[in-house]
Design an enzyme around this catalytic site. Sequence first.
Site, PDB file in Angstrom:
ATOM      1  N   ASP A  41       0.739  -1.716   0.311  1.00  0.00           N
ATOM      2  CA  ASP A  41       0.060  -0.192  -0.148  1.00  0.00           C
ATOM      3  C   ASP A  41       0.540   1.338   0.284  1.00  0.00           C
ATOM      4  OD1 ASP A  41      -2.023   1.016   0.411  1.00  0.00           O
ATOM      5  OD2 ASP A  41      -2.777   1.253   2.299  1.00  0.00           O
ATOM      6  N   HIS A  80      -6.734  -1.295  -8.058  1.00  0.00           N
ATOM      7  CA  HIS A  80      -6.584  -2.682  -7.161  1.00  0.00           C
ATOM      8  C   HIS A  80      -8.634  -1.657  -6.589  1.00  0.00           C
ATOM      9  CE1 HIS A  80      -8.911  -2.109  -2.938  1.00  0.00           C
ATOM     10  NE2 HIS A  80      -8.465  -3.458  -3.096  1.00  0.00           N
ATOM     11  N   HIS A 117      -5.898  -5.638   1.110  1.00  0.00           N
ATOM     12  CA  HIS A 117      -5.762  -4.188   0.309  1.00  0.00           C
ATOM     13  C   HIS A 117      -4.563  -3.896  -0.063  1.00  0.00           C
ATOM     14  CE1 HIS A 117      -6.267  -0.138  -0.598  1.00  0.00           C
ATOM     15  NE2 HIS A 117      -5.857   0.282  -0.072  1.00  0.00           N
TER      16      HIS A 117
END
Length: 366
Positions: A171, A257, A271
Amino acid sequence: MVRIIGSPSRYIQGKGALSELTKYTAKLGKKMLVLVSKSGRGRVEGKLNTAISGTDTSIVWEIFNGECSRQEIDRIGKVLAAESCDMVVGIGGGKILDTAKAVAYYADVAAVCVPTAASTDAPCSALSVLYTEEGQFDEYLWLPSNPDIVLLDYDIVAAAPIRLIVSGMGDALATYFETRACMRSDTTSCMGGKVSKTAMALSELCYRTLIADGPKAKLALEAGACTVAVENIIEANTYLSGIGFESGGIAAAHAVHNGLTCIEETHEKYHGEKVSFGVITQLMLENASVDELEEVMDFCITVGLPVTLEELGVKQIDKAKLMEAAKLACAEGDTAHNMPFAITPEMVCDAMLAADRVGHYYKECF
Protein backbone atom coordinates in the site's frame (compact mmCIF):
# COMPACT_ATOMS: atom_id res chain seq x y z
CA MET A 1 -5.44 26.94 -5.67
CA VAL A 2 -4.48 26.34 -2.06
CA ARG A 3 -2.12 23.62 -0.83
CA ILE A 4 -3.38 21.55 2.10
CA ILE A 5 -1.63 19.12 4.45
CA GLY A 6 -3.86 16.74 6.40
CA SER A 7 -2.70 14.91 9.52
CA PRO A 8 -4.09 13.32 12.69
CA SER A 9 -3.95 15.58 15.73
CA ARG A 10 -1.62 13.10 17.47
CA TYR A 11 0.43 10.25 16.01
CA ILE A 12 1.97 7.90 18.59
CA GLN A 13 4.01 4.73 18.11
CA GLY A 14 6.05 2.89 20.67
CA LYS A 15 6.39 -0.15 22.91
CA GLY A 16 3.48 -0.54 25.32
CA ALA A 17 1.70 2.55 23.96
CA LEU A 18 -1.81 1.04 24.17
CA SER A 19 -1.52 0.64 27.95
CA GLU A 20 -1.26 4.45 28.14
CA LEU A 21 -4.15 5.23 25.77
CA THR A 22 -6.20 7.23 28.28
CA LYS A 23 -3.28 9.61 28.78
CA TYR A 24 -3.98 10.81 25.24
CA THR A 25 -7.79 10.47 25.17
CA ALA A 26 -8.62 12.15 28.50
CA LYS A 27 -9.63 15.42 26.82
CA LEU A 28 -11.67 13.69 24.11
CA GLY A 29 -14.23 11.88 26.25
CA LYS A 30 -14.88 9.41 29.03
CA LYS A 31 -16.88 6.59 27.42
CA MET A 32 -15.23 4.65 24.59
CA LEU A 33 -17.05 2.55 22.05
CA VAL A 34 -14.29 0.10 21.18
CA LEU A 35 -14.83 -1.50 17.77
CA VAL A 36 -12.76 -4.65 17.39
CA SER A 37 -12.85 -8.17 15.96
CA LYS A 38 -13.66 -11.07 18.26
CA SER A 39 -10.08 -12.38 18.13
CA GLY A 40 -8.66 -8.87 18.36
CA ARG A 41 -10.42 -8.20 21.65
CA GLY A 42 -8.52 -11.05 23.26
CA ARG A 43 -5.20 -9.51 22.16
CA VAL A 44 -5.86 -6.00 23.45
CA GLU A 45 -8.29 -6.29 26.37
CA GLY A 46 -5.56 -6.58 29.00
CA LYS A 47 -3.75 -3.47 27.78
CA LEU A 48 -6.99 -1.47 27.62
CA ASN A 49 -7.96 -2.55 31.13
CA THR A 50 -4.57 -1.29 32.28
CA ALA A 51 -5.15 1.98 30.42
CA ILE A 52 -8.51 2.71 32.10
CA SER A 53 -7.49 1.47 35.54
CA GLY A 54 -7.70 4.31 38.05
CA THR A 55 -9.40 6.65 35.58
CA ASP A 56 -13.02 7.68 35.02
CA THR A 57 -12.98 6.27 31.47
CA SER A 58 -15.20 3.29 30.67
CA ILE A 59 -15.45 0.95 27.69
CA VAL A 60 -18.31 -0.42 25.62
CA TRP A 61 -17.08 -3.31 23.46
CA GLU A 62 -18.57 -3.94 20.02
CA ILE A 63 -17.55 -6.73 17.63
CA PHE A 64 -17.02 -5.77 13.99
CA ASN A 65 -19.06 -7.71 11.44
CA GLY A 66 -16.26 -7.85 8.85
CA GLU A 67 -17.10 -5.31 6.14
CA CYS A 68 -16.85 -1.51 6.03
CA SER A 69 -20.28 -1.03 4.51
CA ARG A 70 -23.11 1.46 4.87
CA GLN A 71 -25.08 -1.16 6.77
CA GLU A 72 -22.29 -1.78 9.27
CA ILE A 73 -21.70 1.94 9.81
CA ASP A 74 -25.40 2.44 10.53
CA ARG A 75 -25.47 -0.54 12.91
CA ILE A 76 -22.49 0.68 14.94
CA GLY A 77 -23.90 4.21 14.99
CA LYS A 78 -27.05 2.95 16.69
CA VAL A 79 -24.98 1.16 19.34
CA LEU A 80 -22.97 4.36 19.94
CA ALA A 81 -26.14 6.39 20.45
CA ALA A 82 -27.82 3.81 22.67
CA GLU A 83 -24.76 3.59 24.94
CA SER A 84 -24.14 7.39 24.96
CA CYS A 85 -20.48 6.97 24.04
CA ASP A 86 -18.47 10.11 23.33
CA MET A 87 -15.63 8.61 21.28
CA VAL A 88 -15.05 5.70 18.89
CA VAL A 89 -11.86 3.66 19.23
CA GLY A 90 -11.24 1.39 16.25
CA ILE A 91 -8.76 -1.39 17.00
CA GLY A 92 -7.76 -3.65 14.13
CA GLY A 93 -7.18 -3.54 10.38
CA GLY A 94 -8.08 -1.00 7.74
CA LYS A 95 -11.77 -1.88 7.45
CA ILE A 96 -12.34 -1.61 11.22
CA LEU A 97 -10.52 1.72 11.31
CA ASP A 98 -12.43 3.09 8.30
CA THR A 99 -15.71 2.03 9.92
CA ALA A 100 -14.75 3.67 13.21
CA LYS A 101 -13.86 6.92 11.45
CA ALA A 102 -17.15 6.95 9.54
CA VAL A 103 -19.21 6.23 12.68
CA ALA A 104 -17.40 9.01 14.58
CA TYR A 105 -18.03 11.43 11.72
CA TYR A 106 -21.76 10.79 11.54
CA ALA A 107 -22.11 10.98 15.33
CA ASP A 108 -19.80 14.03 15.63
CA VAL A 109 -17.58 12.41 18.26
CA ALA A 110 -13.83 11.85 18.53
CA ALA A 111 -12.15 9.15 16.41
CA VAL A 112 -9.19 7.12 17.68
CA CYS A 113 -7.44 4.60 15.43
CA VAL A 114 -5.34 1.79 16.91
CA PRO A 115 -3.97 -0.42 14.12
CA THR A 116 -3.07 -3.95 15.20
CA ALA A 117 -0.82 -4.29 12.16
CA ALA A 118 1.05 -1.84 9.94
CA SER A 119 -0.95 -3.15 7.00
CA THR A 120 -2.47 -0.03 5.40
CA ASP A 121 -2.23 3.75 5.39
CA ALA A 122 -5.91 4.00 6.44
CA PRO A 123 -5.35 4.99 10.11
CA CYS A 124 -4.15 8.55 9.52
CA SER A 125 -6.48 9.55 6.69
CA ALA A 126 -9.71 11.56 6.53
CA LEU A 127 -11.14 8.85 4.29
CA SER A 128 -13.21 5.71 4.68
CA VAL A 129 -13.29 3.23 1.80
CA LEU A 130 -16.74 1.67 1.66
CA TYR A 131 -17.54 -1.77 0.26
CA THR A 132 -20.72 -3.66 -0.44
CA GLU A 133 -21.75 -6.44 1.91
CA GLU A 134 -20.25 -8.83 -0.67
CA GLY A 135 -16.82 -7.17 -0.50
CA GLN A 136 -16.84 -5.21 -3.77
CA PHE A 137 -15.61 -1.61 -3.77
CA ASP A 138 -18.54 0.79 -3.36
CA GLU A 139 -17.35 4.38 -2.82
CA TYR A 140 -14.93 6.72 -1.10
CA LEU A 141 -16.33 8.58 1.91
CA TRP A 142 -14.26 11.74 2.28
CA LEU A 143 -14.33 13.00 5.87
CA PRO A 144 -13.95 16.62 7.02
CA SER A 145 -11.06 15.88 9.38
CA ASN A 146 -8.40 13.32 10.20
CA PRO A 147 -8.60 11.09 13.29
CA ASP A 148 -7.95 12.74 16.62
CA ILE A 149 -5.41 10.10 17.62
CA VAL A 150 -3.52 7.33 15.82
CA LEU A 151 -1.64 4.99 18.14
CA LEU A 152 0.49 1.94 17.35
CA ASP A 153 1.83 -0.38 20.03
CA TYR A 154 4.96 -2.26 18.94
CA ASP A 155 4.03 -5.22 21.17
CA ILE A 156 0.90 -5.74 19.07
CA VAL A 157 2.01 -4.59 15.61
CA ALA A 158 5.28 -6.52 15.56
CA ALA A 159 3.46 -9.69 16.68
CA ALA A 160 0.98 -9.54 13.79
CA PRO A 161 1.37 -11.96 10.87
CA ILE A 162 4.29 -10.86 8.71
CA ARG A 163 2.09 -10.95 5.63
CA LEU A 164 0.16 -7.97 7.05
CA ILE A 165 3.17 -5.66 7.35
CA VAL A 166 4.30 -6.77 3.88
CA SER A 167 0.83 -5.89 2.57
CA GLY A 168 1.27 -2.50 4.23
CA MET A 169 4.48 -2.06 2.27
CA GLY A 170 2.49 -2.71 -0.91
CA ASP A 171 0.00 0.00 0.00
CA ALA A 172 2.80 2.40 0.94
CA LEU A 173 4.68 1.60 -2.28
CA ALA A 174 1.96 3.38 -4.26
CA THR A 175 2.31 6.64 -2.34
CA TYR A 176 5.30 8.10 -4.16
CA PHE A 177 4.22 7.06 -7.64
CA GLU A 178 0.65 8.26 -7.23
CA THR A 179 1.66 11.57 -5.63
CA ARG A 180 4.14 12.09 -8.47
CA ALA A 181 1.41 11.41 -11.04
CA CYS A 182 -0.93 13.86 -9.32
CA MET A 183 1.76 16.53 -9.23
CA ARG A 184 2.47 16.02 -12.93
CA SER A 185 -1.21 16.28 -13.81
CA ASP A 186 -1.68 19.26 -11.46
CA THR A 187 -4.77 17.57 -10.12
CA THR A 188 -6.52 18.27 -6.84
CA SER A 189 -5.34 16.19 -3.88
CA CYS A 190 -7.57 14.20 -1.56
CA MET A 191 -7.54 17.22 0.77
CA GLY A 192 -8.96 19.52 -1.90
CA GLY A 193 -5.78 21.41 -2.75
CA LYS A 194 -2.80 21.11 -5.04
CA VAL A 195 0.10 18.79 -4.27
CA SER A 196 2.52 20.54 -1.91
CA LYS A 197 6.28 20.14 -1.75
CA THR A 198 5.79 18.69 1.73
CA ALA A 199 3.46 15.97 0.42
CA MET A 200 5.90 15.13 -2.37
CA ALA A 201 8.83 15.01 0.05
CA LEU A 202 6.98 12.77 2.51
CA SER A 203 5.90 10.47 -0.31
CA GLU A 204 9.46 10.15 -1.59
CA LEU A 205 10.75 9.56 1.95
CA CYS A 206 8.14 6.82 2.29
CA TYR A 207 9.41 5.11 -0.87
CA ARG A 208 13.07 5.43 0.06
CA THR A 209 12.36 4.05 3.54
CA LEU A 210 10.64 1.02 2.01
CA ILE A 211 13.55 0.32 -0.32
CA ALA A 212 16.17 0.78 2.42
CA ASP A 213 14.45 -0.95 5.34
CA GLY A 214 11.69 -3.17 3.94
CA PRO A 215 13.74 -6.33 3.35
CA LYS A 216 15.62 -5.89 6.65
CA ALA A 217 12.36 -5.38 8.54
CA LYS A 218 10.85 -8.56 7.11
CA LEU A 219 13.90 -10.60 8.10
CA ALA A 220 13.86 -9.12 11.61
CA LEU A 221 10.18 -9.95 12.05
CA GLU A 222 10.82 -13.50 10.85
CA ALA A 223 13.36 -13.73 13.68
CA GLY A 224 10.80 -12.40 16.17
CA ALA A 225 12.67 -9.12 16.58
CA CYS A 226 11.47 -5.51 16.55
CA THR A 227 14.45 -3.55 15.22
CA VAL A 228 14.91 0.05 14.09
CA ALA A 229 14.16 -1.13 10.55
CA VAL A 230 10.81 -2.54 11.74
CA GLU A 231 10.00 0.73 13.54
CA ASN A 232 10.87 2.69 10.39
CA ILE A 233 8.61 0.51 8.25
CA ILE A 234 5.74 0.87 10.72
CA GLU A 235 6.12 4.64 10.38
CA ALA A 236 6.41 4.48 6.59
CA ASN A 237 3.40 2.19 6.15
CA THR A 238 1.20 4.18 8.49
CA TYR A 239 2.20 7.84 8.81
CA LEU A 240 4.37 8.68 5.80
CA SER A 241 2.08 6.82 3.42
CA GLY A 242 -1.08 8.13 5.09
CA ILE A 243 -0.06 11.78 4.99
CA GLY A 244 1.63 11.39 1.61
CA PHE A 245 -1.32 9.86 -0.22
CA GLU A 246 -3.91 12.15 1.32
CA SER A 247 -2.05 15.41 0.88
CA GLY A 248 -0.64 14.26 -2.47
CA GLY A 249 -3.27 12.15 -4.14
CA ILE A 250 -4.04 8.72 -5.50
CA ALA A 251 -4.04 7.66 -9.13
CA ALA A 252 -4.01 4.48 -11.23
CA ALA A 253 -2.51 2.08 -8.68
CA HIS A 254 -5.46 2.33 -6.29
CA ALA A 255 -7.94 2.47 -9.16
CA VAL A 256 -6.59 -0.88 -10.37
CA HIS A 257 -7.07 -2.24 -6.85
CA ASN A 258 -10.68 -1.09 -6.96
CA GLY A 259 -11.14 -2.75 -10.33
CA LEU A 260 -9.68 -6.04 -9.12
CA THR A 261 -12.32 -6.26 -6.39
CA CYS A 262 -14.83 -7.38 -9.04
CA ILE A 263 -12.73 -10.51 -9.70
CA GLU A 264 -13.82 -13.02 -7.07
CA GLU A 265 -10.49 -14.88 -7.06
CA THR A 266 -8.76 -11.80 -5.61
CA HIS A 267 -11.08 -11.41 -2.62
CA GLU A 268 -8.79 -13.37 -0.30
CA LYS A 269 -5.89 -11.01 -1.00
CA TYR A 270 -5.16 -8.02 1.18
CA HIS A 271 -5.61 -4.42 0.06
CA GLY A 272 -1.87 -3.72 -0.21
CA GLU A 273 -1.23 -6.92 -2.15
CA LYS A 274 -3.62 -5.76 -4.87
CA VAL A 275 -2.27 -2.21 -4.71
CA SER A 276 1.29 -3.43 -5.34
CA PHE A 277 0.11 -5.03 -8.59
CA GLY A 278 -1.64 -1.73 -9.29
CA VAL A 279 1.71 0.06 -8.92
CA ILE A 280 3.27 -2.16 -11.57
CA THR A 281 0.25 -1.57 -13.79
CA GLN A 282 0.64 2.18 -13.33
CA LEU A 283 4.32 1.92 -14.27
CA MET A 284 3.24 0.13 -17.46
CA LEU A 285 0.82 2.95 -18.22
CA GLU A 286 3.61 5.49 -17.66
CA ASN A 287 6.17 3.49 -19.67
CA ALA A 288 8.53 3.80 -16.71
CA SER A 289 12.27 3.50 -17.15
CA VAL A 290 13.92 0.10 -16.85
CA ASP A 291 15.92 1.27 -13.81
CA GLU A 292 12.81 2.36 -11.96
CA LEU A 293 10.89 -0.76 -12.91
CA GLU A 294 13.72 -3.03 -11.81
CA GLU A 295 13.99 -1.31 -8.42
CA VAL A 296 10.27 -1.78 -7.81
CA MET A 297 10.23 -5.37 -9.03
CA ASP A 298 13.29 -6.30 -6.97
CA PHE A 299 11.69 -4.82 -3.86
CA CYS A 300 8.33 -6.54 -4.39
CA ILE A 301 9.85 -9.95 -5.07
CA THR A 302 12.30 -9.67 -2.15
CA VAL A 303 9.62 -8.85 0.45
CA GLY A 304 7.03 -11.17 -1.10
CA LEU A 305 4.50 -8.82 -2.67
CA PRO A 306 2.45 -10.14 -5.63
CA VAL A 307 3.78 -9.17 -9.05
CA THR A 308 1.56 -11.45 -11.16
CA LEU A 309 -2.16 -12.08 -11.46
CA GLU A 310 -1.53 -15.69 -10.51
CA GLU A 311 -0.17 -14.54 -7.15
CA LEU A 312 -3.42 -12.62 -6.67
CA GLY A 313 -5.39 -15.83 -7.09
CA VAL A 314 -6.15 -15.53 -10.82
CA LYS A 315 -5.01 -18.93 -12.05
CA GLN A 316 -6.39 -18.53 -15.57
CA ILE A 317 -6.40 -15.09 -17.19
CA ASP A 318 -9.80 -14.22 -18.61
CA LYS A 319 -9.54 -11.06 -20.73
CA ALA A 320 -13.26 -10.43 -20.41
CA LYS A 321 -12.97 -10.37 -16.61
CA LEU A 322 -9.88 -8.17 -16.80
CA MET A 323 -11.81 -5.75 -19.00
CA GLU A 324 -14.58 -5.65 -16.40
CA ALA A 325 -11.95 -4.78 -13.79
CA ALA A 326 -10.46 -2.16 -16.11
CA LYS A 327 -13.86 -0.58 -16.64
CA LEU A 328 -14.43 -0.42 -12.89
CA ALA A 329 -10.97 1.13 -12.45
CA CYS A 330 -11.89 3.78 -15.02
CA ALA A 331 -15.33 4.50 -13.58
CA GLU A 332 -16.34 8.14 -13.46
CA GLY A 333 -14.90 9.72 -10.35
CA ASP A 334 -12.29 7.04 -9.69
CA THR A 335 -8.68 8.02 -9.33
CA ALA A 336 -7.31 6.57 -12.59
CA HIS A 337 -8.34 9.91 -14.09
CA ASN A 338 -5.75 11.67 -11.92
CA MET A 339 -3.03 10.40 -14.24
CA PRO A 340 -1.33 13.10 -16.37
CA PHE A 341 -2.88 11.67 -19.55
CA ALA A 342 -6.30 10.37 -20.58
CA ILE A 343 -7.08 6.83 -19.40
CA THR A 344 -9.36 4.27 -21.04
CA PRO A 345 -10.39 0.75 -19.93
CA GLU A 346 -8.54 -0.67 -22.92
CA MET A 347 -5.31 0.99 -21.75
CA VAL A 348 -5.73 -0.32 -18.21
CA CYS A 349 -6.54 -3.85 -19.40
CA ASP A 350 -3.45 -3.88 -21.62
CA ALA A 351 -1.33 -2.48 -18.78
CA MET A 352 -2.53 -5.23 -16.42
CA LEU A 353 -1.67 -7.89 -19.00
CA ALA A 354 1.76 -6.31 -19.49
CA ALA A 355 2.31 -6.02 -15.72
CA ASP A 356 1.53 -9.71 -15.33
CA ARG A 357 4.02 -10.66 -18.02
CA VAL A 358 6.68 -8.36 -16.58
CA GLY A 359 6.08 -9.93 -13.17
CA HIS A 360 6.68 -13.42 -14.54
CA TYR A 361 9.80 -12.21 -16.36
CA TYR A 362 11.42 -10.68 -13.28
CA LYS A 363 10.49 -13.61 -11.05
CA GLU A 364 12.51 -15.78 -13.43
CA CYS A 365 15.41 -13.30 -13.41
CA PHE A 366 15.76 -12.63 -9.67
